[in-house]
Design an enzyme around this catalytic site. Structure first.
Site, short mmCIF file in Angstrom:
data_model
loop_
_atom_site.label_atom_id
_atom_site.label_comp_id
_atom_site.label_asym_id
_atom_site.label_seq_id
_atom_site.Cartn_x
_atom_site.Cartn_y
_atom_site.Cartn_z
N LYS A 31 -1.36 -1.03 -4.24
CA LYS A 31 -2.54 -0.26 -3.82
C LYS A 31 -2.11 1.20 -3.70
CE LYS A 31 -4.84 0.11 0.68
NZ LYS A 31 -5.43 -0.67 1.78
N SER A 51 0.86 -1.18 0.00
CA SER A 51 0.00 0.00 0.00
C SER A 51 0.90 1.23 0.00
CB SER A 51 -0.88 -0.03 1.26
OG SER A 51 -1.60 1.16 1.38
N GLU A 93 -11.34 0.37 -2.94
CA GLU A 93 -11.54 0.14 -1.51
C GLU A 93 -12.25 1.34 -0.87
OE1 GLU A 93 -7.96 -1.24 0.36
OE2 GLU A 93 -8.67 -0.83 2.38
O1 LIG Z 1 0.74 -1.16 4.81
C1 LIG Z 1 -0.22 -1.11 5.58
O2 LIG Z 1 -0.16 -1.43 6.77
C2 LIG Z 1 -1.53 -0.63 5.02
C3 LIG Z 1 -1.63 0.82 5.13
C4 LIG Z 1 -2.99 1.32 4.71
O3 LIG Z 1 -3.27 1.31 3.53
C5 LIG Z 1 -3.87 1.80 5.71
C6 LIG Z 1 -3.56 1.78 7.03
C7 LIG Z 1 -4.38 2.41 7.97
C8 LIG Z 1 -5.41 3.19 7.58
C9 LIG Z 1 -5.56 3.52 6.19
O4 LIG Z 1 -4.82 4.64 5.92
C10 LIG Z 1 -5.12 2.41 5.26
C11 LIG Z 1 -6.26 1.56 4.85
O5 LIG Z 1 -7.34 2.11 4.80
O6 LIG Z 1 -6.16 0.38 4.52
MG LIG Z 2 -8.45 0.95 3.49
#
Ligand SMILES: O=C(O)CCC(=O)C1=CC=C[C@@H](O)[C@@H]1C(=O)O
Ligand SMILES: [Mg+2]
Length: 369
Positions: free
Chosen positions: A162, A136, A214
């Site tokens: 992502k 992500s 998402e």
């Molecule tokens: O690498 C990771 O731990 C995922 C990070 C990530 O996308 C998220 C973490 C916490 C809150 C959000 O910002 C987001 C999500 O929504 O999934």
């Molecule tokens: Mg999310």
């Protein structure tokens, strides 16, 4: 098993890279480590994943401490736990506060697995020996910076990318990504930044052939998501809206999503995460494990969860080095060719490096039951 001691530690660690979403930017990560000790001296660890600011859910690191110290831990006093699935029921009279519940429950799971001499993976019924991993990437200052991060992530073998989107950072961003990386398994996370007023724009995102979008709409919604899903081809993945197996059942029944992101903290623990997995499996809805920018203990729990069979999509479970200069577990979690090899060691499968934990501890509470 009887829990005799609980240690709550609040930690503060600096992430290698700041992480930006539609709700803000974070570089200093506050979180909790919960250690439980049973009557035989077995230890178990769980991570409290609430952020210091209540922008993802209503919880914060400090509300979690309050809930754990003043309500959840006292509920374990004098109780014989035959199986960690019971803890979910013990905490049932306390509403929400899922991340606080999950932190304690996950520590009990680890302790119980160690007491049985089995891995956490075996304890929850997981079978996979390796899991697929995606990454992500937060919002970046400009497209060049984002393209560079995507390029590096693909070079390292991550199985899907992502990216974060928000109004004003969507069409152009995704079209530039697609021009540069036409075939990459790509998804976009909006963290609730849109409403049905943005329907026309959201329909246009179908052209980018995303694996899923998402949480495009409100964090507590499943009704508008169902309306949206009927009008777009891209599968909707729910994150913030799913806090329990009941939420998952209702969302599936309404047709609000085609995929669910399961986060152990968001849903109140491993038992509830397993239930969501099972409901989705029965309904033909694939799931994947979301991330909360965890340190090693939370990450280890996520890996175990991902070994269940309906976790068919790569999760946000990148390795320690994607987040930290040095993680608090040993060995660190490593990703090779986009996969993590599941540890065969008992419990969470990693040693907690208490020196590292102490180095980052800003508050500590010891409770003897
Ligand atoms: O690498 C990771 O731990 C995922 C990070 C990530 O996308 C998220 C973490 C916490 C809150 C959000 O910002 C987001 C999500 O929504 O999934
Ligand atoms: Mg999310």
């Amino acid at each position: 098993m009887i829990i005799r001691d609980v240690i709550i530690r609040k930690l503060e660690m600096t992430m290698k890279n700041p992480f930006s979403t539609s709700f803000g930017t974070m570089q200093t990560r506050q979180f909790l480590i919960i250690e439980v000790v049973d009557e035989k001296g077995n230890k178990g660890f769980g991570e409290g994943v609430a952020f210091s600011i209540p922008w993802y859910t209503e919880e914060t690191t400090n509300t979690s401490i309050h809930m754990i110290r003043d309500f959840l831990v006292p509920m374990l006093k004098g109780r014989t736990i035959q199986h960690p699935d019971e803890v979910n029921g013990v905490f049932k009279s306390i509403r929400k506060n899922n991340m606080a519940k999950a932190a304690v429950e996950c520590a009990v799971w680890d302790c119980w697995a160690k007491r049985q001499g089995i891995t956490l993976t075996e304890a929850i019924g997981g079978k996979k020996e390796k899991i697929d991993v995606g990454i992500s990437i937060g919002l970046q200052s400009d497209f060049q910076a984002l393209a560079e991060r995507i390029h590096q992530s693909l070079e390292s073998g991550f199985k899907r990318i992502k990216v974060k989107i928000k109004p004003g950072h969507d069409m152009k961003l995704l079209s530039e990504i697609r021009e540069r990386f036409p075939d990459v398994p790509l998804m976009a996370d909006a963290n609730s930044a849109y409403t049905l007023d943005d329907l026309e724009l959201l329909k246009k995102l179908d052209q980018f052939n995303l694996l899923m979008i998402e949480q495009p709409l409100a964090s507590d919604d499943i009704v508008d998501h169902a309306t949206l899903q009927k009008q777009i081809r891209t599968p909707i993945c729910l994150d913030e809206s799913i806090l329990s197996a009941e939420d998952a059942r209702k969302a599936i029944q309404l047709g609000s999503c085609g995929v669910i992101n399961v986060k152990i903290g968001r849903v109140g623990g491993m038992t509830e995460a397993k239930r969501i997995h099972d409901i989705c499996q029965e309904s033909g809805i694939p799931v994947w494990c979301g991330g909360m920018l965890e340190a090693g203990i939370g990450r280890a729990h996520n890996i175990a969860l991902t070994t269940l069979p309906n976790f068919t999509l790569p999760g946000d479970t990148a390795g320690s080095s994607s987040y930290w200069e040095r993680d608090i577990i040993s060995p660190e979690i490593t990703v090779e060719d986009g996969t993590i090899t599941v540890s065969q060691l008992n419990g969470i499968g990693y040693e907690v490096d208490l020196n590292e934990v102490e180095r980052h501890t800003t508050q500590l509470f010891e409770i003897r039951l």
